[in-house]
Design a protein around this motif. Structure first.
Motif, PDB file in Angstrom:
ATOM      1  N   GLU A 134      -3.012   7.407  -5.398  1.00 26.91           N
ATOM      2  CA  GLU A 134      -4.316   7.151  -4.664  1.00 26.91           C
ATOM      3  C   GLU A 134      -5.516   6.865  -5.551  1.00 26.91           C
ATOM      4  OE1 GLU A 134      -5.108  10.050  -1.653  1.00 26.91           O
ATOM      5  OE2 GLU A 134      -3.124   9.738  -0.642  1.00 26.91           O
ATOM      6  N   ASN A 135      -5.297   6.609  -6.930  1.00 25.57           N
ATOM      7  CA  ASN A 135      -6.245   6.497  -7.800  1.00 25.57           C
ATOM      8  C   ASN A 135      -7.131   5.246  -7.382  1.00 25.57           C
ATOM      9  OD1 ASN A 135      -7.953   6.190 -10.026  1.00 25.57           O
ATOM     10  ND2 ASN A 135      -6.310   5.894 -11.617  1.00 25.57           N
ATOM     11  N   PRO A 136      -8.347   5.424  -7.224  1.00 28.82           N
ATOM     12  CA  PRO A 136      -9.267   4.232  -6.988  1.00 28.82           C
ATOM     13  C   PRO A 136      -9.716   3.221  -7.937  1.00 28.82           C
ATOM     14  CG  PRO A 136     -10.537   6.062  -7.050  1.00 28.82           C
ATOM     15  CD  PRO A 136      -9.257   6.646  -7.477  1.00 28.82           C
ATOM     16  N   TYR A 137      -9.206   3.677  -9.112  1.00 27.35           N
ATOM     17  CA  TYR A 137      -9.490   2.917 -10.444  1.00 27.35           C
ATOM     18  C   TYR A 137      -8.092   1.996 -10.580  1.00 27.35           C
ATOM     19  CZ  TYR A 137     -13.444   5.711 -10.154  1.00 27.35           C
ATOM     20  OH  TYR A 137     -14.753   6.255 -10.041  1.00 27.35           O
ATOM     21  N   ASN A 164       0.730  -1.374  -0.087  1.00 31.54           N
ATOM     22  CA  ASN A 164      -0.034   0.006   0.000  1.00 31.54           C
ATOM     23  C   ASN A 164       0.887   1.162   0.096  1.00 31.54           C
ATOM     24  OD1 ASN A 164      -1.685   2.297   0.872  1.00 31.54           O
ATOM     25  ND2 ASN A 164      -3.246   0.881   1.283  1.00 31.54           N
ATOM     26  N   LYS A 209      -4.207  -0.323  -7.861  1.00 31.77           N
ATOM     27  CA  LYS A 209      -5.748   0.426  -7.879  1.00 31.77           C
ATOM     28  C   LYS A 209      -5.765   0.645  -6.079  1.00 31.77           C
ATOM     29  CE  LYS A 209     -10.336  -1.414  -8.121  1.00 31.77           C
ATOM     30  NZ  LYS A 209     -11.416  -2.528  -8.501  1.00 31.77           N
ATOM     31  N   ASP A 210      -6.391   1.734  -6.048  1.00 35.02           N
ATOM     32  CA  ASP A 210      -6.599   2.397  -4.762  1.00 35.02           C
ATOM     33  C   ASP A 210      -5.446   2.429  -3.855  1.00 35.02           C
ATOM     34  OD1 ASP A 210      -8.267   3.579  -2.857  1.00 35.02           O
ATOM     35  OD2 ASP A 210      -8.856   1.825  -2.068  1.00 35.02           O
TER      36      ASP A 210
END
Length: 394
Positions: A281-284, A194, A366-367
């Motif tokens: 931090e792009n959620p896609y 992460n 992702k995310d």
């Protein structure tokens, strides 16, 4: 030199212990570095810079593979006891060379980490030098008793088979990992990491603790002394106007605190605007194509990645980014020439080298989480990507 006037039993125990420890350590060290020869090559470049051997930089990965393989070969041959004269000479010359390098690095503070065990076990230069001194002692024992080493395999055919097998396997490991990424990723940008969490300080984490020392001079008597910040405050020296601080206080690390794993990642566009938070931090789903040096990039593979990405970007809400440390002029020229669909952003070469050991390499995020990463040699096909990652989100 005579080997006949000594007690065999005692010498055999000493020799056996030295062989076991040295052999295992050389095999372990070689395997750890062979797991990531590209990273070890980056470390070699630091040494080349120190000794003005930059001309060797294009060959660092090959040199790294050879050194790692040689360590494994010497370690295995020592453990099985074949070719003892050759091996003992090789070990002695190698450890003398390594000991010189680690001492030079530590004494002159030119290389901050020797890379002896890759990124798996970082050692300071002085720790590396101490380790090499212990190894040198073991190898001197082996060298002195080298004619007493008895092989596990007496037949020359079996000895040759062991040698050939060891050479092939040890070199093949480094060649494979250089072309298909490490078996085990010891860097912060590994699968499942992460990234936003690794860039921040956890709640309650302790920072580095420093002690400060002041140099004081009495303006009346001329007396000079040094005191710690605690003494300076507890004895209220600051209230005595006759004591004046001379220069800036010196600091000393008392207790190391939490180290943020990723502290040097800054992503920006051609204008210098910071896009780090937005991208990581792009959620896609998003592809980050890491091409640290566009002048050395594998153009054919970059085009292949571009073609596959173009086919899935519009259908699966995929953002595709090319991240490089090359100049905006070089990036723009290459993008125009090849018709790349990637948005282009920039970062320092150091974090890019840690992200993925390939040029180009591909990270699927992702995310904020790294879903997977690939060397350009094993980037999946469109069908494989759709089947494993994108169909469920279509």
């Amino acid at each position: 030199m005579s080997y006949n006037n000594v007690t065999p039993t005692k010498k055999n125990y000493i020799l056996a212990a030295a062989r076991l420890l040295t052999g295992l350590l050389f095999v372990f060290s070689g395997l750890i570095k062979a797991n990531d020869p590209v990273g070890f090559g980056y470390k070699l470049q630091e040494y080349f810079l120190v000794f003005n051997l930059d001309v060797l930089n294009p060959y660092t990965t090959g040199i790294a593979i050879f050194i790692c393989g040689l360590e494994i070969i010497f370690g295995v041959l020592l453990l099985v006891g074949i070719y003892p004269i050759m091996v003992s000479w090789g070990l002695l010359l190698m450890i003398l060379f390594f000991t010189f390098l680690t001492f030079y690095s530590a004494f002159f503070e030119v290389v901050t980490s020797c890379g002896c065990f890759g990124d798996a076990i970082p050692l300071t230069p002085w720790e590396s030098f101490g380790k090499d001194l212990v190894l040198l002692l073991f190898i001197l024992v082996i060298f002195y008793y080298r004619r007493q080493i008895k092989p596990l395999f007496k037949e020359s055919f079996n000895q040759g088979l062991v040698l050939i097998s060891t050479v092939v396997i040890s070199m093949a490991i480094g060649i494979y990992t250089a072309n298909y990424l490490p078996f085990v990723d010891f860097l912060p940008y590994k699968k499942g990491a992460n990234i936003p969490a690794l860039m921040s300080l956890p709640a309650g984490a302790q920072l580095d603790e420093f002690a400060y020392e002041y140099k004081l001079k009495n303006t009346v008597s001329g007396e000079e002394k040094s005191v710690s910040d605690k003494v300076y405050l507890s004895e209220k020296i600051w209230e005595d106007s006759t004591w004046a601080i001379q220069g800036e206080p010196t600091s000393r690390l008392v207790k190391a605190g939490y180290k943020i794993p990723i502290s040097d990642l800054l992503i920006f566009d051609e204008a210098g605007t910071d896009y780090t938070k937005e991208l990581i931090e792009n959620p896609y789903y998003n592809f980050i194509i890491v091409a640290q040096d566009l002048n050395q990039v594998q153009v054919k593979e970059l085009l292949k990645i571009n073609d596959i990405t173009a086919k899935i970007a519009t259908d699966y809400n995929l953002r595709a980014v090319l991240l490089t440390s090359s100049s905006a002029q070089d990036a723009g020229f290459l993008s125009d020439q090849l018709g790349l669909i990637f948005e282009i952003f920039y970062a320092d070469a150091v974090p890019l080298k840690s992200m993925v050991r390939a040029n180009p390499g591909i990270i699927l995020m992702k995310d904020g989480v790294i879903i997977n990463k690939w060397h350009y040699h094993n980037f999946p096909s469109l069908t494989e990507l759709e089947k494993k990652y994108f169909n469920k989100d279509k």
